[in-house]
Write a protein that holds these residues in place. Structure first.
Motif, mmCIF file in Angstrom:
data_model
loop_
_atom_site.group_PDB
_atom_site.id
_atom_site.type_symbol
_atom_site.label_atom_id
_atom_site.label_comp_id
_atom_site.label_asym_id
_atom_site.label_seq_id
_atom_site.Cartn_x
_atom_site.Cartn_y
_atom_site.Cartn_z
ATOM 1 N N PRO A 31 0.811 -1.232 0.000
ATOM 2 C CA PRO A 31 0.000 0.000 0.000
ATOM 3 C C PRO A 31 0.837 1.272 0.000
ATOM 4 O O PRO A 31 0.511 2.229 -0.714
ATOM 5 C CB PRO A 31 -0.827 -0.119 1.287
ATOM 6 N N PHE A 32 1.934 1.296 0.774
ATOM 7 C CA PHE A 32 2.795 2.475 0.794
ATOM 8 C C PHE A 32 3.390 2.742 -0.588
ATOM 9 O O PHE A 32 3.434 3.878 -1.051
ATOM 10 C CB PHE A 32 3.921 2.302 1.816
ATOM 11 N N CYS A 33 3.862 1.680 -1.234
ATOM 12 C CA CYS A 33 4.450 1.824 -2.569
ATOM 13 C C CYS A 33 3.397 2.268 -3.590
ATOM 14 O O CYS A 33 3.684 3.118 -4.453
ATOM 15 C CB CYS A 33 5.068 0.500 -3.019
ATOM 16 N N ALA A 34 2.197 1.700 -3.484
ATOM 17 C CA ALA A 34 1.133 2.058 -4.425
ATOM 18 C C ALA A 34 0.726 3.520 -4.258
ATOM 19 O O ALA A 34 0.532 4.243 -5.245
ATOM 20 C CB ALA A 34 -0.072 1.140 -4.218
ATOM 21 N N THR A 68 10.002 -5.233 -4.123
ATOM 22 C CA THR A 68 8.750 -4.488 -4.285
ATOM 23 C C THR A 68 9.020 -3.046 -4.692
ATOM 24 O O THR A 68 8.422 -2.532 -5.642
ATOM 25 C CB THR A 68 7.937 -4.508 -2.974
ATOM 26 N N VAL A 69 9.943 -2.393 -3.983
ATOM 27 C CA VAL A 69 10.278 -1.001 -4.298
ATOM 28 C C VAL A 69 10.902 -0.912 -5.686
ATOM 29 O O VAL A 69 10.601 0.011 -6.454
ATOM 30 C CB VAL A 69 11.229 -0.412 -3.236
ATOM 31 N N GLY A 70 11.762 -1.865 -6.025
ATOM 32 C CA GLY A 70 12.392 -1.866 -7.342
ATOM 33 C C GLY A 70 11.378 -1.963 -8.464
ATOM 34 O O GLY A 70 11.512 -1.292 -9.497
ATOM 35 N N LEU A 71 10.343 -2.791 -8.274
ATOM 36 C CA LEU A 71 9.298 -2.943 -9.287
ATOM 37 C C LEU A 71 8.567 -1.614 -9.510
ATOM 38 O O LEU A 71 8.343 -1.196 -10.655
ATOM 39 C CB LEU A 71 8.307 -4.023 -8.846
ATOM 40 N N PHE A 72 8.216 -0.947 -8.406
ATOM 41 C CA PHE A 72 7.503 0.324 -8.532
ATOM 42 C C PHE A 72 8.404 1.419 -9.096
ATOM 43 O O PHE A 72 7.943 2.270 -9.865
ATOM 44 C CB PHE A 72 6.922 0.743 -7.179
ATOM 45 N N LEU A 73 9.698 1.411 -8.735
ATOM 46 C CA LEU A 73 10.624 2.393 -9.292
ATOM 47 C C LEU A 73 10.787 2.199 -10.799
ATOM 48 O O LEU A 73 10.847 3.177 -11.566
ATOM 49 C CB LEU A 73 11.988 2.275 -8.608
#
Length: 217
Positions: free
Chosen positions: A40-43, A94-99
């Motif tokens: 949720p934070f990343c989204a 997870t962060v890498g995917l969103f970045l």
């Protein structure tokens, strides 16, 4: 005048909702990440960054400022989550995917579009998809509430706040005649109303364990 008032109310409600993440962060600081997901934070950070760019390209100060603050808050939540997370590899992934997603969106909107209007439509479409996905995330929680017949895991005030926020952003989108602002907030309003009805239906019920529910399926 009406547009100004609606925009400011929408902004304050949204910033208030973003600030609720501080409660989750405080819980993480006391007890660790546990089963709290980073998704949720990343989204939220991703959505805010996209809408920030959309606000800049459309010269909409309300959208730009609201999502600038939202980007900073949610990125700080991600950093704090990383600090306390025992499984940092999962956080990296997870962060890498969103970045990767954000870099792709930013590069296309900044350099590879043929016109500002095309960039606006591209960013608006991305914002709609990410926002609808974020609004849809409580569906799994609602399923759990229906299975256990208890609304203890859902927050009634937060659901009301989300509903009010979506209504105000839809109204603002209507006043400025912006389809991309209106679209996800129509969906968010409907979903928030469903959440409120589900919470009210199971408000006083004692919780049942998921295992006991599954035994009866």
């Amino acid at each position: 005048m009406l547009e100004f008032l609606v925009s400011k109310v929408a902004m304050m409600l949204t910033l208030g909702m973003f600030s609720t993440g501080m409660h989750t962060v405080q819980k993480i600081r006391r007890k660790g990440t546990g089963d709290t997901p980073i998704l949720p934070f990343c989204a939220f950070a991703t959505g805010c960054f996209i809408w920030l760019n959309y606000g800049i390209i459309t010269a909409d100060g309300t959208l730009a400022f609201t999502n600038f603050v939202g980007t900073l808050l949610n990125c700080s939540y991600v950093l704090l989550y990383y600090w306390y997370a025992p499984n940092k590899k999962l956080v990296y992934q997870t962060v890498g995917l969103f970045l990767f997603l954000l870099i792709g969106v930013h590069m296309y909107s900044a350099w590879y579009h043929e016109s500002p209007e095309e960039a606006k439509n591209f960013l608006g479409s991305c914002g709609v998809l990410v926002t609808i996905g974020t609004f849809a995330s409580p569906l799994a929680q609602m399923k759990l509430v229906i299975k256990t017949k208890s609304a203890e895991s859902m927050s009634f005030p937060l659901s009301v706040m989300v509903c009010a926020q979506c209504i105000m952003w839809w109204w603002y989108g209507y006043l400025i005649d912006d389809f991309f602002v209106q679209m996800p907030n129509v969906f968010g309003t409907l979903l928030a109303i469903i959440q409120i009805f589900v919470i009210l239906k199971y408000w006083d019920n004692k919780p049942k364990t998921v295992s006991s529910v599954m035994d009866n399926v």
